[in-house]
Design a protein around this motif. Structure first.
Motif, mmCIF file in Angstrom:
data_model
loop_
_atom_site.group_PDB
_atom_site.id
_atom_site.type_symbol
_atom_site.label_atom_id
_atom_site.label_comp_id
_atom_site.label_asym_id
_atom_site.label_seq_id
_atom_site.Cartn_x
_atom_site.Cartn_y
_atom_site.Cartn_z
ATOM 1 N N HIS A 59 0.829 -1.205 0.000
ATOM 2 C CA HIS A 59 0.000 0.000 0.000
ATOM 3 C C HIS A 59 0.867 1.260 0.000
ATOM 4 O O HIS A 59 1.943 1.293 0.612
ATOM 5 C CB HIS A 59 -0.906 0.014 1.228
ATOM 6 C CG HIS A 59 -1.914 -1.090 1.247
ATOM 7 N ND1 HIS A 59 -3.018 -1.094 0.424
ATOM 8 C CD2 HIS A 59 -1.993 -2.222 1.988
ATOM 9 C CE1 HIS A 59 -3.737 -2.188 0.664
ATOM 10 N NE2 HIS A 59 -3.139 -2.885 1.611
ATOM 11 N N TYR A 73 -2.660 2.183 7.062
ATOM 12 C CA TYR A 73 -4.114 1.980 7.023
ATOM 13 C C TYR A 73 -4.863 3.276 7.333
ATOM 14 O O TYR A 73 -6.032 3.423 6.974
ATOM 15 C CB TYR A 73 -4.528 0.865 7.989
ATOM 16 C CG TYR A 73 -4.813 1.321 9.404
ATOM 17 C CD1 TYR A 73 -6.112 1.588 9.820
ATOM 18 C CD2 TYR A 73 -3.784 1.495 10.314
ATOM 19 C CE1 TYR A 73 -6.373 2.008 11.117
ATOM 20 C CE2 TYR A 73 -4.032 1.908 11.599
ATOM 21 C CZ TYR A 73 -5.334 2.165 12.004
ATOM 22 O OH TYR A 73 -5.588 2.578 13.286
ATOM 23 N N ARG A 74 -4.203 4.233 7.990
ATOM 24 C CA ARG A 74 -4.826 5.538 8.253
ATOM 25 C C ARG A 74 -3.838 6.632 7.886
ATOM 26 O O ARG A 74 -2.647 6.559 8.238
ATOM 27 C CB ARG A 74 -5.233 5.653 9.713
ATOM 28 C CG ARG A 74 -5.883 6.996 10.053
ATOM 29 C CD ARG A 74 -6.457 6.986 11.465
ATOM 30 N NE ARG A 74 -7.617 6.103 11.518
ATOM 31 C CZ ARG A 74 -7.999 5.443 12.604
ATOM 32 N NH1 ARG A 74 -7.274 5.520 13.708
ATOM 33 N NH2 ARG A 74 -9.068 4.683 12.584
ATOM 34 N N GLU A 116 -5.378 13.348 4.194
ATOM 35 C CA GLU A 116 -5.483 13.793 2.797
ATOM 36 C C GLU A 116 -6.404 15.006 2.734
ATOM 37 O O GLU A 116 -7.579 14.917 3.094
ATOM 38 C CB GLU A 116 -6.036 12.665 1.927
ATOM 39 C CG GLU A 116 -6.174 13.014 0.452
ATOM 40 C CD GLU A 116 -6.773 11.872 -0.363
ATOM 41 O OE1 GLU A 116 -7.898 12.036 -0.881
ATOM 42 O OE2 GLU A 116 -6.115 10.810 -0.459
ATOM 43 N N VAL A 171 -8.208 9.661 6.391
ATOM 44 C CA VAL A 171 -8.644 8.564 5.527
ATOM 45 C C VAL A 171 -8.276 7.246 6.205
ATOM 46 O O VAL A 171 -7.113 7.033 6.568
ATOM 47 C CB VAL A 171 -7.985 8.635 4.132
ATOM 48 C CG1 VAL A 171 -8.541 7.534 3.233
ATOM 49 C CG2 VAL A 171 -8.198 10.003 3.509
ATOM 50 N N THR A 172 -9.259 6.384 6.381
ATOM 51 C CA THR A 172 -9.029 5.073 6.983
ATOM 52 C C THR A 172 -9.336 3.997 5.957
ATOM 53 O O THR A 172 -10.427 3.963 5.390
ATOM 54 C CB THR A 172 -9.922 4.864 8.217
ATOM 55 O OG1 THR A 172 -9.683 5.920 9.150
ATOM 56 C CG2 THR A 172 -9.619 3.521 8.886
ATOM 57 N N ARG A 173 -8.349 3.146 5.708
ATOM 58 C CA ARG A 173 -8.540 2.049 4.760
ATOM 59 C C ARG A 173 -9.119 0.842 5.500
ATOM 60 O O ARG A 173 -8.698 0.499 6.603
ATOM 61 C CB ARG A 173 -7.210 1.670 4.114
ATOM 62 C CG ARG A 173 -7.338 0.626 3.011
ATOM 63 C CD ARG A 173 -6.005 0.324 2.344
ATOM 64 N NE ARG A 173 -5.069 -0.314 3.259
ATOM 65 C CZ ARG A 173 -3.962 0.251 3.702
ATOM 66 N NH1 ARG A 173 -3.629 1.478 3.326
ATOM 67 N NH2 ARG A 173 -3.154 -0.386 4.549
ATOM 68 N N LEU A 224 -12.322 3.332 1.379
ATOM 69 C CA LEU A 224 -11.608 4.433 2.009
ATOM 70 C C LEU A 224 -12.646 5.293 2.716
ATOM 71 O O LEU A 224 -13.598 5.782 2.083
ATOM 72 C CB LEU A 224 -10.850 5.260 0.967
ATOM 73 C CG LEU A 224 -9.791 4.503 0.156
ATOM 74 C CD1 LEU A 224 -9.186 5.414 -0.909
ATOM 75 C CD2 LEU A 224 -8.710 3.933 1.051
ATOM 76 N N TYR A 270 -13.564 8.583 4.725
ATOM 77 C CA TYR A 270 -13.100 9.954 4.912
ATOM 78 C C TYR A 270 -13.847 10.576 6.085
ATOM 79 O O TYR A 270 -15.078 10.662 6.084
ATOM 80 C CB TYR A 270 -13.346 10.774 3.649
ATOM 81 C CG TYR A 270 -12.432 10.409 2.497
ATOM 82 C CD1 TYR A 270 -11.337 11.211 2.185
ATOM 83 C CD2 TYR A 270 -12.663 9.271 1.730
ATOM 84 C CE1 TYR A 270 -10.493 10.887 1.120
ATOM 85 C CE2 TYR A 270 -11.821 8.933 0.680
ATOM 86 C CZ TYR A 270 -10.747 9.746 0.379
ATOM 87 O OH TYR A 270 -9.902 9.418 -0.662
ATOM 88 N N ASP A 321 -11.550 1.592 -2.626
ATOM 89 C CA ASP A 321 -10.094 1.527 -2.502
ATOM 90 C C ASP A 321 -9.515 0.866 -3.745
ATOM 91 O O ASP A 321 -9.644 -0.346 -3.943
ATOM 92 C CB ASP A 321 -9.731 0.739 -1.246
ATOM 93 C CG ASP A 321 -8.224 0.627 -1.029
ATOM 94 O OD1 ASP A 321 -7.467 1.252 -1.795
ATOM 95 O OD2 ASP A 321 -7.821 -0.100 -0.102
#
Length: 755
Positions: A16, A20-21, A24, A29-31, A47, A49, A61
């Motif tokens: 990636h 993971y966070r 932006e 943004v948390t994946r 993702l 927001y 994502d």
């Protein structure tokens, strides 16, 4: 694949760009991945927001190979669910005498847990743990914790809400007794590099049977994969009573009469065999019972099948020849095959087509899902004592006793109404809106549950089920407010669900609720300090704890084709399959052992023009239920404004010529009425007419799971009037597996003013 280090070394992960966070444009943004609630079966990469604890938007994502950045409207609209002001935010209680009335009072979590533990423990001590029942719906990433909660309490009465596990399970069971495993269509989803993987081949034909994948996105199959393959050259054959978008692109579309799928499958097999089109080499080397099967299907000529299925003999031959002549065939099948009393026969007949064409464990055909994590089903069943297993409701059906770990829902309803073989006292209801969705014969189901002394429900919203039945209500988080793990339906991949914002109010995750209650009821079975420690325990075989997996997810296993040639499927390591004969079985030896026909039979459903010709005169339309819609997942998403706007009310699709004969018009409210089983009962449900040429004039189709969140709580949000399950019976077939949701009889007439 033994040893922790070995598996860890074998895992394939994604590189990636971000952790993971990350930040932006001023937002966090948390994946993660989208499971439940709300959610579906897919776990698409998302993702999330957020600005502080405000979720602003959800996007796909692009780094996740599964959905490659694509999302459907349900996921895109999930922000409305998360931010809905009508969500349950605090634990609630009310007196049993006030069931069905909006007379809840707020309580603390400690009071809720203490009350549940006191009541459950009392019933266990005085009447036996079996008197406390545990209920789940589709479950998704929560199901394993509910079943573990039941079994760690020593209750065998853990139930899937639909009658006779009529969703996915029958197809898994049918495949397993024929092949020793379950198989899914090969869309390259097992590869990180997907369609670019050099081992994968584009399916020659995709056989879509009883499924609308683009809308349904069911059982781990992202529907747009079908379109991806079509763009790469795949042809499509669709078996469906309605002309869906895919059906309109098919070569050919087989417009089958609801409930007659088994006869159609046997006829397709008859053409392949009689015209010598089947794969001789594969059948001779790797299958058992072919000659017996060939004799069995000989009578199912296309002409005979045309009379039964309403599909022309010419179309049947065309489809059979296309399937047999293709380089590979992928079967994309759906719940329509499960929701029949003869579901095991119908599913086996359809799966036999894969055996005839040699499309097992081959590129572009059917593949065995790699098992990354094995906690989905059966996690904790060893905690249930043998004595208690004997008390499971449904044991009189051989498959429930010998194979299925859950109990029979239909038998539980009967027990609730009769008190035999013992009185039931309590219910735990989680991930299911039983009155609006899973349960049938709504009034009967409501009466049955009201015979219980104590009911607990965990949910996001005040649903008809919660309002009608719950004495204690527990508020749960959405997937963006919690952590979690999921290995995935279909071809498995290790995904993590990552909390993006704080829980609303005092909501807690389903997993946290089960862990905390489990610790209070049986601490030895729930030894973990928190859910992350529990997730790490489940992930241990991968060599990662939850926090390590979070940055590396999704996790993939290496994959190879034709494992049966290499001894990778047979328990003794020899070439072949994990069946009694070591071969793929046209004639199942397991079913024969249990006294069933080893060969797939065609049995006419109990409520059709052919099985009930006199009733057909009174109810002259064939009804199929459960049509999928873009905006909803079963009974979820009814309160989200933009999602609801896409489909505001329950509809019944009627051919224009039929609507003209009935003198009903688009947008007009009607009653859909029909016999509810063979006992003489009649049920009805309100629907809005939608005229469309996509359906046979003799058939009508409707969606399910309807209630009005904006409706009157004292009228249970109109669920009794709107539930199409009023026309569906708790009656079971000969095996106890499968129930008729898809092939019914009905008539349609206008709703009168004031109704």
């Amino acid at each position: 694949m033994s040893g922790e280090a070995t598996l860890k070394d074998r895992l394939i992960t994604i590189e990636h760009e971000h952790a993971y966070r990350y930040e932006e444009d001023g937002l966090t943004v948390t994946r993660g991945s989208a499971w439940s609630a709300p959610g579906c079966h897919l776990g698409c990469g998302v993702l999330l927001y957020s600005d502080g604890d405000d979720l602003l938007k959800i996007e796909g994502d692009e780094s996740n190979p599964y959905n490659q950045g694509r999302l459907c409207v349900r996921c895109l609209g999930a922000t409305e669910i998360v931010n809905d002001q009508k969500r349950l935010l605090y634990p609630l209680k009310r007196a049993r005498a006030d069931r069905g009335k909006d007379r809840f009072e707020r309580i603390s979590w400690d009071e809720a847990y203490d009350t549940i533990v006191e009541r459950f423990s009392h019933y266990k001590q005085e009447f036996g743990a079996e008197t406390v029942t545990f209920w789940q719906g589709t479950g998704r990433d929560i199901a394993a914790y509910i079943s573990r909660l039941a079994w760690s309490f020593d209750s065998p009465n853990y139930f899937f809400s639909l009658s006779s596990v009529s969703c996915y399970g029958p197809r898994i069971f049918a495949c397993s007794v024929m092949s020793g495993s379950f198989w899914v269509g090969d869309y390259s989803q097992q590869f990180v590099d997907r369609y670019d993987n050099p081992e994968w081949e584009v399916p020659g034909v995709i056989l879509v049977w009883g499924n609308d994948p683009i809308v349904a996105n069911s059982d781990g199959a992202f529907g747009h994969w079908v379109v991806d393959c079509m763009q790469r050259g795949s042809k499509v054959i669709t078996v469906d009573p309605r002309c869906t978008w895919l059906a309109s692109k098919s070569e050919p579309w087989l417009q089958v009469r609801p409930g007659s799928d088994g006869a159609l499958a046997l006829a397709l097999a008859q053409v392949m065999i009689s015209e010598d089109l089947y794969d001789h080499d594969f059948v001779e080397k790797w299958t058992y019972g072919f000659d017996e099967f060939a004799d069995h299907v000989a009578e199912f000529t296309p002409e005979k099948a045309e009379e039964i299925t309403w599909v022309s003999a010419e179309r049947i031959r065309e489809a059979a020849r296309l399937l047999a002549g293709s380089s590979s065939v992928l079967l994309q099948w759906g719940v329509a095959l499960d929701q029949r009393q003869d579901c095991l026969d119908g599913a086996r007949a359809v799966f036999s087509l894969m055996l005839l064409t040699g499309n097992i464990d081959n590129p572009g055909g059917m593949v065995k899902p790699p098992e990354l994590l094995k906690y989905i089903t059966g996690w904790g069943n060893d905690l249930l004592s043998d004595d208690q297993k004997e008390k499971k409701l449904g044991n009189e059906h051989i498959f429930f006793k010998a194979i299925l770990q859950c109990g029979s829902t239909s038998d539980c309803i009967d027990t609730l109404l009769t008190g035999e073989p013992y009185q039931l006292k309590a219910a735990w209801i989680q991930t299911v809106n039983e009155l609006a969705c899973g349960g049938v014969e709504t009034r009967k189901t409501l009466k049955a549950f009201n015979n219980l002394e104590f009911i607990v429900a965990a949910d996001l919203f005040m649903t008809p089920t919660v309002m009608a039945l719950a004495d204690i209500v527990l508020p749960v988080t959405t997937f963006v407010e919690r952590n979690g793990i999921r290995c995935g339906d279909g071809t498995q991949r290790g995904e993590t669900i990552n909390r993006a914002i704080a829980p609303a109010g005092e909501c807690r995750s389903d997993q946290e609720i089960c862990l905390e209650l489990g610790r209070r009821l049986n601490p030895e079975a729930w030894p973990w300090a928190d859910v992350e420690e529990m997730f790490s325990f489940i992930l241990a075989d991968t060599g990662h704890d939850f926090y390590e997996a979070r940055d590396r997810a999704p996790l993939y296993l290496p994959f190879e084709y034709r494992k049966y040639e290499k001894g990778l499927l047979h328990p003794e390591g020899t070439p072949g399959f994990a069946t009694p004969t070591g071969r793929l079985e046209f004639s199942s030896q397991i079913l024969a052992y249990f006294g069933a026909n080893g060969l797939p039979e065609y049995v006419e459903p109990p409520m059709t023009p052919f099985s009930q010709p006199e009733l057909y005169k009174q109810y002259p339309l064939v009804l199929t239920t459960g049509a999928r819609r873009w905006n909803t997942f079963h009974s979820e998403n009814r309160s989200a404004p933009h999602l609801r706007a896409m489909h505001r009310e329950p509809t019944v699709q009627v051919h224009p010529s039929t609507a003209a004969k009935l003198d009903v018009r688009d947008g007009e409210w009607v009653w859909v009425e029909g016999p509810c089983g063979t006992g003489g009962e009649v049920g009805r449900a309100k629907r809005v007419v939608e005229t469309t040429p996509i359906i046979d004039p003799r058939v009508v189709s409707t969606d399910h799971g309807w209630w009005h969140p904006e409706g009157d709580p004292d009228k249970l949000y109109d669920v009794v009037d709107l539930n199409i399950n009023n026309l569906i019976s708790w009656e079971l077939g000969k095996t106890g597996v499968g129930a008729d949701y898809k092939a019914l009889l009905c008539r349609i007439y206008k709703v009168k003013e004031g109704e």
